[in-house]
Design a protein around this motif. Sequence first.
Motif, PDB file in Angstrom:
ATOM      1  N   GLU A 158       0.833  -1.200   0.000  1.00 48.55           N
ATOM      2  CA  GLU A 158       0.000   0.000   0.000  1.00 48.55           C
ATOM      3  C   GLU A 158       0.868   1.250   0.000  1.00 48.55           C
ATOM      4  OE1 GLU A 158       0.019  -1.568   4.304  1.00 48.55           O
ATOM      5  OE2 GLU A 158       0.035  -2.346   2.251  1.00 48.55           O
ATOM      6  N   PRO A 159       0.399   2.315  -0.644  1.00 46.32           N
ATOM      7  CA  PRO A 159       1.185   3.556  -0.732  1.00 46.32           C
ATOM      8  C   PRO A 159       1.496   4.126   0.649  1.00 46.32           C
ATOM      9  CG  PRO A 159      -0.648   3.611  -2.281  1.00 46.32           C
ATOM     10  CD  PRO A 159      -0.862   2.420  -1.400  1.00 46.32           C
ATOM     11  N   GLY A 160       2.713   4.594   0.812  1.00 45.30           N
ATOM     12  CA  GLY A 160       3.101   5.291   2.025  1.00 45.30           C
ATOM     13  C   GLY A 160       3.818   4.452   3.049  1.00 45.30           C
ATOM     14  N   VAL A 161       3.753   3.123   2.962  1.00 45.70           N
ATOM     15  CA  VAL A 161       4.382   2.312   4.005  1.00 45.70           C
ATOM     16  C   VAL A 161       5.837   1.991   3.684  1.00 45.70           C
ATOM     17  CG1 VAL A 161       2.188   1.325   4.717  1.00 45.70           C
ATOM     18  CG2 VAL A 161       3.553   0.141   2.995  1.00 45.70           C
ATOM     19  N   SER A 162       6.179   1.908   2.405  1.00 40.92           N
ATOM     20  CA  SER A 162       7.571   1.673   2.018  1.00 40.92           C
ATOM     21  C   SER A 162       8.315   2.996   1.990  1.00 40.92           C
ATOM     22  CB  SER A 162       7.637   0.968   0.659  1.00 40.92           C
ATOM     23  OG  SER A 162       7.111  -0.345   0.756  1.00 40.92           O
ATOM     24  N   PHE A 163       9.592   2.931   1.659  1.00 38.60           N
ATOM     25  CA  PHE A 163      10.431   4.131   1.705  1.00 38.60           C
ATOM     26  C   PHE A 163      11.465   4.080   0.597  1.00 38.60           C
ATOM     27  CE2 PHE A 163      14.632   5.742   2.946  1.00 38.60           C
ATOM     28  CZ  PHE A 163      14.353   7.093   3.062  1.00 38.60           C
ATOM     29  N   CYS A 164      11.801   5.279   0.056  1.00 38.89           N
ATOM     30  CA  CYS A 164      12.920   5.423  -0.870  1.00 38.89           C
ATOM     31  C   CYS A 164      13.636   6.723  -0.527  1.00 38.89           C
ATOM     32  CB  CYS A 164      12.459   5.434  -2.325  1.00 38.89           C
ATOM     33  SG  CYS A 164      13.824   5.614  -3.513  1.00 38.89           S
ATOM     34  N   SER A 165      14.931   6.724  -0.668  1.00 40.56           N
ATOM     35  CA  SER A 165      15.712   7.919  -0.329  1.00 40.56           C
ATOM     36  C   SER A 165      15.804   8.912  -1.472  1.00 40.56           C
ATOM     37  CB  SER A 165      17.134   7.507   0.096  1.00 40.56           C
ATOM     38  OG  SER A 165      17.812   6.829  -0.958  1.00 40.56           O
ATOM     39  N   CYS A 166      15.090   8.696  -2.584  1.00 39.34           N
ATOM     40  CA  CYS A 166      15.188   9.603  -3.724  1.00 39.34           C
ATOM     41  C   CYS A 166      14.372  10.875  -3.469  1.00 39.34           C
ATOM     42  CB  CYS A 166      14.719   8.923  -5.011  1.00 39.34           C
ATOM     43  SG  CYS A 166      12.927   8.736  -5.157  1.00 39.34           S
ATOM     44  N   PRO A 167      14.714  11.975  -4.145  1.00 39.73           N
ATOM     45  CA  PRO A 167      13.978  13.237  -3.938  1.00 39.73           C
ATOM     46  C   PRO A 167      12.508  13.154  -4.324  1.00 39.73           C
ATOM     47  CG  PRO A 167      16.090  13.641  -5.041  1.00 39.73           C
ATOM     48  CD  PRO A 167      15.881  12.159  -5.031  1.00 39.73           C
ATOM     49  N   ASP A 168      12.185  12.382  -5.349  1.00 36.67           N
ATOM     50  CA  ASP A 168      10.794  12.294  -5.782  1.00 36.67           C
ATOM     51  C   ASP A 168       9.932  11.690  -4.680  1.00 36.67           C
ATOM     52  OD1 ASP A 168       8.582  12.333  -7.714  1.00 36.67           O
ATOM     53  OD2 ASP A 168       8.811  10.147  -7.742  1.00 36.67           O
ATOM     54  N   PHE A 169      10.394  10.622  -4.046  1.00 43.05           N
ATOM     55  CA  PHE A 169       9.606   9.999  -2.985  1.00 43.05           C
ATOM     56  C   PHE A 169       9.382  10.959  -1.827  1.00 43.05           C
ATOM     57  CE2 PHE A 169       8.918   7.540   0.831  1.00 43.05           C
ATOM     58  CZ  PHE A 169       8.040   6.547   0.429  1.00 43.05           C
ATOM     59  N   ALA A 170      10.407  11.756  -1.532  1.00 41.56           N
ATOM     60  CA  ALA A 170      10.317  12.657  -0.375  1.00 41.56           C
ATOM     61  C   ALA A 170       9.285  13.747  -0.566  1.00 41.56           C
ATOM     62  CB  ALA A 170      11.686  13.273  -0.101  1.00 41.56           C
ATOM     63  N   THR A 171       8.983  14.132  -1.810  1.00 43.33           N
ATOM     64  CA  THR A 171       8.148  15.311  -2.027  1.00 43.33           C
ATOM     65  C   THR A 171       6.863  15.051  -2.799  1.00 43.33           C
ATOM     66  OG1 THR A 171       9.380  15.864  -4.055  1.00 43.33           O
ATOM     67  CG2 THR A 171      10.164  16.821  -1.992  1.00 43.33           C
ATOM     68  N   ASN A 172       6.684  13.869  -3.424  1.00 43.77           N
ATOM     69  CA  ASN A 172       5.529  13.731  -4.316  1.00 43.77           C
ATOM     70  C   ASN A 172       4.215  13.420  -3.606  1.00 43.77           C
ATOM     71  OD1 ASN A 172       5.410  10.906  -3.817  1.00 43.77           O
ATOM     72  ND2 ASN A 172       6.763  10.436  -5.538  1.00 43.77           N
ATOM     73  N   LEU A 173       4.250  13.121  -2.298  1.00 41.55           N
ATOM     74  CA  LEU A 173       3.055  12.860  -1.493  1.00 41.55           C
ATOM     75  C   LEU A 173       2.265  11.647  -1.975  1.00 41.55           C
ATOM     76  CD1 LEU A 173       1.629  16.447  -0.865  1.00 41.55           C
ATOM     77  CD2 LEU A 173       3.415  15.215   0.372  1.00 41.55           C
ATOM     78  N   LEU A 174       2.886  10.786  -2.778  1.00 41.06           N
ATOM     79  CA  LEU A 174       2.196   9.626  -3.327  1.00 41.06           C
ATOM     80  C   LEU A 174       2.500   8.354  -2.547  1.00 41.06           C
ATOM     81  CD1 LEU A 174       2.926  10.339  -7.105  1.00 41.06           C
ATOM     82  CD2 LEU A 174       0.810  10.826  -5.860  1.00 41.06           C
ATOM     83  N   GLY A 175       3.573   8.372  -1.750  1.00 39.40           N
ATOM     84  CA  GLY A 175       3.955   7.174  -1.008  1.00 39.40           C
ATOM     85  C   GLY A 175       4.609   6.122  -1.858  1.00 39.40           C
ATOM     86  N   THR A 176       5.031   6.482  -3.058  1.00 36.02           N
ATOM     87  CA  THR A 176       5.733   5.540  -3.924  1.00 36.02           C
ATOM     88  C   THR A 176       6.576   6.321  -4.917  1.00 36.02           C
ATOM     89  OG1 THR A 176       5.507   3.563  -5.313  1.00 36.02           O
ATOM     90  CG2 THR A 176       3.944   5.371  -5.707  1.00 36.02           C
ATOM     91  N   CYS A 177       7.398   5.598  -5.674  1.00 37.34           N
ATOM     92  CA  CYS A 177       8.218   6.202  -6.722  1.00 37.34           C
ATOM     93  C   CYS A 177       8.644   5.081  -7.650  1.00 37.34           C
ATOM     94  CB  CYS A 177       9.444   6.912  -6.125  1.00 37.34           C
ATOM     95  SG  CYS A 177      10.628   5.789  -5.351  1.00 37.34           S
ATOM     96  N   LYS A 178       9.361   5.407  -8.695  1.00 35.87           N
ATOM     97  CA  LYS A 178       9.749   4.379  -9.663  1.00 35.87           C
ATOM     98  C   LYS A 178      10.694   3.353  -9.047  1.00 35.87           C
ATOM     99  CE  LYS A 178      13.433   7.276 -11.653  1.00 35.87           C
ATOM    100  NZ  LYS A 178      13.876   7.984 -12.884  1.00 35.87           N
ATOM    101  N   HIS A 179      11.499   3.753  -8.067  1.00 35.11           N
ATOM    102  CA  HIS A 179      12.429   2.807  -7.438  1.00 35.11           C
ATOM    103  C   HIS A 179      11.681   1.828  -6.541  1.00 35.11           C
ATOM    104  CE1 HIS A 179      14.629   6.712  -8.042  1.00 35.11           C
ATOM    105  NE2 HIS A 179      15.346   5.906  -8.781  1.00 35.11           N
ATOM    106  N   VAL A 180      10.691   2.311  -5.789  1.00 32.09           N
ATOM    107  CA  VAL A 180       9.866   1.431  -4.977  1.00 32.09           C
ATOM    108  C   VAL A 180       9.110   0.453  -5.858  1.00 32.09           C
ATOM    109  CG1 VAL A 180       7.850   1.337  -3.446  1.00 32.09           C
ATOM    110  CG2 VAL A 180       9.648   3.025  -3.045  1.00 32.09           C
ATOM    111  N   GLU A 181       8.521   0.951  -6.947  1.00 37.70           N
ATOM    112  CA  GLU A 181       7.756   0.080  -7.836  1.00 37.70           C
ATOM    113  C   GLU A 181       8.657  -0.946  -8.516  1.00 37.70           C
ATOM    114  OE1 GLU A 181       4.614  -0.085  -7.829  1.00 37.70           O
ATOM    115  OE2 GLU A 181       4.296   1.699  -6.589  1.00 37.70           O
ATOM    116  N   PHE A 182       9.891  -0.571  -8.856  1.00 39.80           N
ATOM    117  CA  PHE A 182      10.839  -1.523  -9.440  1.00 39.80           C
ATOM    118  C   PHE A 182      11.163  -2.626  -8.430  1.00 39.80           C
ATOM    119  CE2 PHE A 182      15.232  -2.977  -9.884  1.00 39.80           C
ATOM    120  CZ  PHE A 182      15.242  -3.421 -11.193  1.00 39.80           C
TER     121      PHE A 182
END
Length: 783
Positions: A53-77
Motif C-alpha cells: 500500500e502507498p506510504g508504508v515503504s520508503f525510498c531515499s530519492c527526492p521524488d519519494f520525499a516530495t511527491n506525497l504519493l507514497g511511492t516512486c519508480k524505485h519502490v515500484e521496481f
Amino acid sequence: MTPEEWQRSLRRQFGPSQPFLLKNVGKERVFSDFLVTNPASGRTYRVAIRGEEPGVSFCSCPDFATNLLGTCKHVEFALAAVRRRRGGARALREGIRPAYSSVSLVYGARRRVRLRLADAAPRALRRRASGLVDADGFLREDGLARLGDLVEAARRAGHELRVYDDAARFVAAVLEGEERRRRLDRAFPAGAASPAFDGLLRTPLPGYQREGALFACRAGRAILADEMGLGKTVQAIAAAEIAARWLGVERVLVLCPASLKHQWQDEAERFSPRRVAVVGGGRKAREAAWGAPAFLKVAGYDSVHRDLDLIGRWAPQLVVLDEAQRIKSWSTRVATSVKRIESPLALVLTGTPLENRLEELISIVQFVDQHRLGPTWRVLHDHQVVEEGSTRVVGYRHLDRLGESLSPILLRRRKSEVLAQLPERSVKRLLLPLTDAQRALHDENLEIVAKLVAKWRRYRFLSDADQKRLRVALQAMRMACDDAYLLDGKSRSGRKAGEVDALLGDLLAVDGTKVVVFSQWMRMHELLVERLEASGRGYAFLHGGVPSGDRGALVRRFRTDPGCRVFLSTDAGGTGLNLQAASAVVNVDLPWNPAVLEQRIGRVHRLGQSRPVQVFDLVSEDSIEERMLGLLGFKRALFSGVLDGGDPEVRLGGSRLSRFLEAVGEVAAGAEEPPKEAPPLAATALGGGTVPAGTSASHSAPAPQAGTAAPRPGTDVASLLRAGAALLGQLAAAAEAASRGAPGGGLRVEKDPATGRSVLRLELADAEAFLGALAGLAGGFPA
C-alpha cells in the motif's frame, strides 16, 4: 481517476520496466532494505519494502520525499522484483509479520510517524506505547518527545524496536524546532521589544527589522521577501547573530551574486564584530578560504558547483541566499547545486521571489522546505487555469491560498507599511522625439515586427527562425530609441545623451547631489562617458565586465569620494547594491520586466536614504518605448496575488508566445500591415515562404451555414482547399509510415503523462511541411 491515482499509475507502469540494478542489503527476503541503482546516471537509492500500500515503504530519492504519493519508480521496481521471487507476491499480499517492532515515517499530504508493534512485543511495552499513539497507530504530537523513552524501554525488555532513519530525522527536526522556539521565547519574551536586541549589532534596528530577524530564527528555514530597500541584509546579519548567541551557530554561509560579495563583507564587518571571509580566486585560494577560521563566509553562486565538496567539509549551520531569484529556475546548475547544500537553518533573501511563473516561487520554496507546497504537479494542478481541451495555461487561481500556506515560512513587508518616514519618491517621464536617423532605423525594424505579428495573427504559428527575427528586430527598435550609434557604431544621432548631460548639469548644481544612471546598452554608456569626460565630471562605471573583486571598490568610491558624483551602471548594478549616496536615478532606457525597473530604483530609494529621490525615465516619443509602458500589468498582478494579498485570480490570455505577440502587436500598432501575397502552391505544400492568406479584404465570400466554420473574410477558397489537401496529405503520409513500420513517421494515440488526456502523436519526416500546411488551413478561418 484523481490526479494522485494518475501519478501513481505512471510510476507503477514506468518503474518495473527500467533497467535498474537491485541489491538486497537487509536480512529478510521480501520485507527488507534494498539498493536500487540506475546504471545510466550512476545514482543509487535505498529502498525499504514494508508493504504494497502507498506510504508504508520508503525510498531515499527526492521524488519519494516530495511527491506525497507514497511511492516512486524505485519502490515500484523493487516491488515488481520481489513479486517475481518465489513466495514474494503472497508475502506482500499477507503483509509484514516480523518478530521486531518498528517506527516508520508514512508519507502523504501530511507526514506522520507510525509505530508498529510485533505480535511478540512485551505486554509492558504495549501498555507504555498505548499512551503515545492514536487509534491508527500514529504517534501523537506529545508522543514524539517520549519516543526516546519507548526505545529505551524496548532495549531494557530485550525486544528489538527498529527506528528507521527517515523517521528518526523527522522526529529530531520536530523536537529541535520546539527547542529552538523555547530558547528564543526565553531570550525575547517581548518579541521585537525585548531588551536582548539592545546592542545586538553596532547599529540600532527598527522594530520591523527586529521582527524579521526573529521570524527567521523562529522558523529555522525562512524566506524574507521584503520590498527592496527595507534592509534585508542587516536583518540577515541580525538573524545570524541571534543564531550564534542563543542557538549555538558557529558557521554561516552567505551565497550571493559575485558583484555583491565585497558589499556583504563591508556590511557584515560594519555591523558585527565577528570574523568575515570572502571566498574567491582559483581552486587553491578557495580551498584556503574554506579552511580558514571565520564565522561568516561569503561566496558567489558561480562557485557553488565547483566547491560543493569544500562546502560540505566546512558544514555551514546557517545558509543565507541573497538575491535568491538566481535559483528560481529549478533545473539550472546553480539551483541544483545550491539545493544540495545541507544545513539545519536557512534564510532566503529576495524582493522578487515571483516574476513570471509560479514555478519560480516553487523552486525557491523547495530550498527552504521541500514539503511546504507539496509536489510541483499538485501546486500547478491546484493553481493553474488551463484552456479547455488543451494543456495551455491561461491564468492562475487561488493565489491567496498559496500565500496562506507560505505564511509560516515567508515574511514580506512593503515600504508603505513600515517606513512612513522614508523620503518621498517622485517619477518624471521625459518624452523625447526621435531624430530622422533614429526614426529610419526604428521603423525599418518596426516593419519587420509588423509583418511577423501579422503572420502570427493569420496562422497562429511562427517558426523558430521567425521568432528569432522578431526578438532581434524588437531589440534593434529599443536600441534605436537610445541612439543610432548603438546599431551602426558610427553615427551620433539621438537626443538621450544630450538630455542626460543637461539633467546632470541641473542636478549636480546642488552641492552634495549624486546621480545613478542606468542603461542596458554598453554603447549608450560610451556616449555618456564621452560627455562626462568632456565636462570633467567624476564618475564610476559598473558593468558585467568589471571583475567581482573590483566592484566593491567602485561602490565605496562613489559613496565616499566627493568628486565622484555620477554612477553609470548596466543592469549588473541593478541588483543588490546599496547606492543611497545618490538622490536621483536616471533610466536612459526601460526594461521589459517591472521587477528589473524596481530593482534599479530600489538601489537608491531604500533604508538609509535621507533625501527625496527623483527618478527620471527617458522615453522616445511615438516609439516602442512609449507603447510598452502599459504592458507590464500581468507580472505585477501575479506577484501581488501571492505575496501582497492582491487579486487571487490572474488571467494570462493565451500561451506565453501568444501573450508576448499580442503585447508586441500593441507595441507595433500603427504600422501599416504588409501586403498579402500568395506564393506558389509548392511553397504552401512544402512549408516554405509565407502561407497564402487570400485576397484583399474587399473580396466577399458566401455566407456560412449555421453551425459550420466559416472561412475568414477575404480568404481565397481555392488556396484554402489547397492548404487543406496538403494537410491531409501530410496526415496520410504519417499514417502510411506507421502502418509499414517505417522510420521517420508515425501516427498514434497516447496518454499525456502530465494531464492524463488522450493526445494524437505524429512523428513526421518533414515537420516544416506539416506545420506549413496546418498554418495555411488554420489561417483561412477565424480564431
